[in-house]
Design a protein around this motif. Structure first.
Motif, short mmCIF file in Angstrom:
data_model
loop_
_atom_site.label_atom_id
_atom_site.label_comp_id
_atom_site.label_asym_id
_atom_site.label_seq_id
_atom_site.Cartn_x
_atom_site.Cartn_y
_atom_site.Cartn_z
N ARG A 280 0.80 -1.23 0.00
CA ARG A 280 0.00 0.00 0.00
C ARG A 280 0.83 1.28 0.00
NH1 ARG A 280 -4.18 0.09 3.24
NH2 ARG A 280 -4.06 2.24 3.96
N LYS A 281 2.15 1.19 0.06
CA LYS A 281 2.96 2.40 0.05
C LYS A 281 3.07 2.97 -1.37
CE LYS A 281 5.81 0.70 3.87
NZ LYS A 281 7.16 0.19 4.24
N VAL A 282 3.21 4.29 -1.44
CA VAL A 282 3.33 4.96 -2.74
C VAL A 282 4.59 5.82 -2.73
CG1 VAL A 282 2.27 6.57 -4.37
CG2 VAL A 282 0.84 4.98 -3.05
N ILE A 283 5.37 5.71 -3.79
CA ILE A 283 6.58 6.52 -3.95
C ILE A 283 6.33 7.62 -4.96
CG2 ILE A 283 9.01 6.53 -4.64
CD1 ILE A 283 9.15 3.58 -3.88
N SER A 284 6.65 8.84 -4.59
CA SER A 284 6.62 9.97 -5.53
C SER A 284 7.99 10.65 -5.46
CB SER A 284 5.48 10.93 -5.18
OG SER A 284 5.58 11.37 -3.84
N ARG A 285 8.08 11.86 -6.01
CA ARG A 285 9.38 12.50 -6.13
C ARG A 285 9.40 13.86 -5.46
NH1 ARG A 285 9.87 12.03 -12.56
NH2 ARG A 285 7.81 12.97 -12.32
N LEU A 286 10.55 14.22 -4.94
CA LEU A 286 10.74 15.57 -4.45
C LEU A 286 10.47 16.55 -5.59
CD1 LEU A 286 14.00 15.04 -2.37
CD2 LEU A 286 11.64 15.18 -1.51
N ARG A 287 9.76 17.62 -5.28
CA ARG A 287 9.36 18.68 -6.20
C ARG A 287 8.28 18.23 -7.19
NH1 ARG A 287 14.88 19.93 -5.88
NH2 ARG A 287 15.40 19.63 -8.06
N GLY A 288 7.75 17.02 -7.02
CA GLY A 288 6.58 16.63 -7.80
C GLY A 288 5.33 17.25 -7.19
N TYR A 289 4.30 17.42 -7.99
CA TYR A 289 3.04 17.98 -7.49
C TYR A 289 1.89 17.07 -7.91
CZ TYR A 289 -0.74 21.11 -6.26
OH TYR A 289 -1.86 21.64 -5.69
N HIS A 290 1.12 16.62 -6.93
CA HIS A 290 0.02 15.70 -7.21
C HIS A 290 -1.29 16.11 -6.54
CE1 HIS A 290 2.95 13.21 -9.15
NE2 HIS A 290 3.69 13.22 -8.06
N GLY A 291 -1.35 17.34 -6.02
CA GLY A 291 -2.61 17.82 -5.49
C GLY A 291 -2.56 18.14 -4.02
N ILE A 292 -3.76 18.44 -3.44
CA ILE A 292 -3.79 19.00 -2.09
C ILE A 292 -4.79 18.34 -1.14
CG2 ILE A 292 -2.75 21.24 -2.53
CD1 ILE A 292 -6.53 20.58 -2.65
N THR A 293 -5.48 17.26 -1.54
CA THR A 293 -6.17 16.50 -0.51
C THR A 293 -5.09 15.89 0.40
OG1 THR A 293 -6.15 14.45 -1.78
CG2 THR A 293 -8.06 15.90 -2.09
N ALA A 294 -5.49 15.36 1.56
CA ALA A 294 -4.49 14.86 2.50
C ALA A 294 -3.60 13.80 1.86
CB ALA A 294 -5.17 14.30 3.75
N VAL A 295 -4.20 12.90 1.07
CA VAL A 295 -3.42 11.86 0.41
C VAL A 295 -2.62 12.44 -0.76
CG1 VAL A 295 -3.65 9.84 -1.10
CG2 VAL A 295 -4.76 9.85 1.14
N ALA A 296 -3.25 13.24 -1.60
CA ALA A 296 -2.54 13.81 -2.75
C ALA A 296 -1.40 14.71 -2.30
CB ALA A 296 -3.51 14.57 -3.64
N ALA A 297 -1.62 15.50 -1.25
CA ALA A 297 -0.56 16.37 -0.74
C ALA A 297 0.57 15.56 -0.13
CB ALA A 297 -1.13 17.33 0.30
N SER A 298 0.26 14.39 0.39
CA SER A 298 1.31 13.51 0.91
C SER A 298 2.21 13.03 -0.22
CB SER A 298 0.69 12.31 1.63
OG SER A 298 0.01 12.72 2.80
N MET A 299 1.64 12.84 -1.41
CA MET A 299 2.45 12.45 -2.57
C MET A 299 3.21 13.64 -3.14
SD MET A 299 0.10 9.57 -4.50
CE MET A 299 -1.37 10.59 -4.75
N THR A 300 2.64 14.82 -3.05
CA THR A 300 3.33 16.03 -3.49
C THR A 300 4.65 16.18 -2.73
OG1 THR A 300 1.35 17.19 -4.21
CG2 THR A 300 3.18 18.56 -3.46
N GLY A 301 5.67 16.60 -3.42
CA GLY A 301 6.99 16.71 -2.81
C GLY A 301 7.46 18.14 -2.64
N LEU B 115 1.80 16.76 7.37
CA LEU B 115 1.95 15.84 6.24
C LEU B 115 3.43 15.69 5.90
CD1 LEU B 115 -0.95 17.21 4.00
CD2 LEU B 115 -0.97 15.11 5.37
N PRO B 116 3.81 14.63 5.20
CA PRO B 116 2.97 13.60 4.59
C PRO B 116 2.48 12.55 5.59
CG PRO B 116 5.28 13.17 4.12
CD PRO B 116 5.24 14.49 4.83
N LEU B 117 1.41 11.88 5.21
CA LEU B 117 0.89 10.77 5.98
C LEU B 117 1.87 9.59 5.90
CD1 LEU B 117 -2.81 10.89 4.74
CD2 LEU B 117 -1.97 11.69 6.97
N PRO B 118 1.80 8.67 6.86
CA PRO B 118 2.66 7.49 6.79
C PRO B 118 2.39 6.68 5.51
CG PRO B 118 1.63 7.68 8.96
CD PRO B 118 0.97 8.69 8.08
N GLY B 119 3.46 6.10 4.99
CA GLY B 119 3.32 5.24 3.81
C GLY B 119 3.50 5.95 2.50
#
Length: 456
Positions: free
Chosen positions: A142-163, A173-177
């Motif tokens: 269930r873990k998700v990897i994104s990148r520093l300086r990436g942008y994926h949005g601003i919901t709690a989960v999407a902002a957790s992916m945002t770098g 944030l980011p949330l665990p995982g």
């Protein structure tokens, strides 16, 4: 504000909390109010005209006065102003848009699922990954990897992916995982003497090390924009994506292509996935899908992604996720007409040809004392501003060059965006070479003015 007690600026500052704004400054000064749009231009409430060099928020592909989109919305409003897609219900615009999206997808896709924004699309992608993992009996994946300086949005989960730090600070944030690996920005992040090939190999090795440290059996997906937008318009080196995808395939990790900015022509192909030869399992779409005339977004799901979701929904009785406005008939009708216009007017080709002219004009500023790097593809680009070209350094903190440059451009009638000290350019896809030249002449003047203002 006291001098304009009854103005719309004062009233808006008093009652309206804005996105990505300093709330105290907004209370004191009020916002810049836009009243009208015409082609690539917008006009404020004092009648001043601006070239919208950011297409709003990277999104208004057809410009600000496309009558066919207005007509599509009006006709659908008259016919069926609202219906939903819950509980085995549907309507024609959503059905036709889903079919169209699957048809034009650059890699084989099975289904479209509608949401209202890019953030919701990326948030939904994660929920689908978790649902799928449970369906397959691998709940730990269930873990998700994104990148520093990436942008994926601003919901709690999407902002957790945002770098980006601003999306994390004070939100807890980011949330665990949610994990982050390095940015694909060669110019900024390369080591001394490192070639682009070596840099790409290092980034792939760093990703593999992270996967092994966390445990491949715990990693569900890697999410990335083909070209990261809000993080600085970072065009990856040629071998970056092939090397990253090889690592993902090695460990059976799904790829989410965040096409929210790149999709529908921005990079000179219909999708950034085509430009960089990606093979995603999920694509998230928004912004130019409707030229932002209506809020709508979508996920495209591969057969590998969809089938376990369908089986699990059959086992437990329903896929318990959705939004009231998702696949809204008015928004879907506008999106369909928007895509039709993009195809009819060959605006993807325009993004490639006029985009090449814009990149050439921007490259001409490479010798300017403030410009460290020009980068871009199609009709999306950035100028990285520096105080010292040799060390690539800015001033004491990011934004001390970019913000004055942005304000000088605004005064000159060009709306750009300072991402720290990187100036972004992402105009509507209808822009002409003459309009690019008009914009770039002002950019050159403002570079000179900013340098003089800062004593650089």
């Amino acid at each position: 504000m006291d001098t304009l007690p009854n103005s719309i600026e004062a009233r808006d500052g008093r009652y309206h909390m804005h996105s990505y704004s300093n709330a105290r400054v907004l209370q004191e000064q009020g916002p810049l109010i836009m009243e009208k749009g015409e082609g690539i231009y917008v006009y404020d409430n004092n009648g001043k005209r601006y070239t919208e060099a950011m297409a709003g928020l990277w999104s208004v592909g057809l410009g600000f006065s496309e009558q066919r989109l207005v007509d599509a919305a009006t006709e659908q409003m008259k016919k069926l102003p609202y219906y939903h897609t819950f509980s085995h219900r549907g309507h024609t615009p959503a059905a036709e848009l889903a079919e169209k999206l699957v048809e034009i997808a650059p890699v084989p896709m099975s289904k479209a699922f509608f949401t209202n924004s890019g953030s919701e699309a990326n948030d939904t992608a994660v929920k689908m990954l978790w649902y799928r993992a449970n369906a397959l009996g691998t709940p730990e994946k269930r873990k998700v990897i994104s990148r520093l300086r990436g942008y994926h949005g601003i919901t709690a989960v999407a902002a957790s992916m945002t770098g980006l730090p601003m999306n994390h600070m004070s939100f807890g944030l980011p949330l665990p995982g949610f994990l982050h690996t390095g940015s694909p920005h060669y110019w900024k992040d390369c080591e001394p003497g490192e070639t682009e090939e070596q840099f790409s190999a290092r980034r792939a090795a760093e990703l593999e090390a992270l996967i092994l440290e966390e445990g491949p059996e715990t990693i569900a997906a890697f999410i990335g924009e083909p070209v990261p937008g809000a993080g600085g318009v970072i065009v990856p080196p040629e071998t970056y994506w092939p090397k990253i995808q090889a690592v993902l395939q090695k460990y059976d990790i799904m790829l989410i292509a965040d096409e929210v900015i790149c999709g529908f022509g921005r990079t000179g192909k219909m999708f950034g996935t085509e430009t960089f030869d990606l093979k995603p399992d999920i694509m998230t779409l928004s912004k130019q899908i409707s030229s932002s005339y209506q809020p709508i977004s979508a996920l495209l799901l591969s057969e590998k992604m969809f089938e376990p979701l369908a089986d699990e929904s059959n086992r437990i009785g329903a896929f318990g996720h959705g939004y009231t406005g998702a696949g809204h008939p008015v928004a879907a009708a506008v999106a369909l007409e928007n895509i039709k216009i993009i195809e009819e007017r060959k605006l993807v080709d325009n993004a490639a040809t006029v985009g090449a002219h814009m990149q050439k004009r921007l490259s001409e500023f490479a010798g300017h004392k403030l410009v460290g790097e020009h980068r871009g593809v199609g009709l999306i680009a950035a100028l990285e501003l520096v105080a010292d070209k040799e060390t690539k350094a800015g001033l004491e903190k990011p934004g001390l060059i970019g913000t004055p440059m942005m304000n000088n451009l605004l005064e000159a009638g060009v709306i750009s965006r300072a991402m720290g000290d990187a100036m972004a350019f992402c105009p509507p896809m209808i822009i002409t070479e003459a309009q690019v030249d008009e914009m770039m002449d002002k950019v050159g003047d403002c570079l000179d003015k900013t340098a003089a203002d800062l004593g650089l």
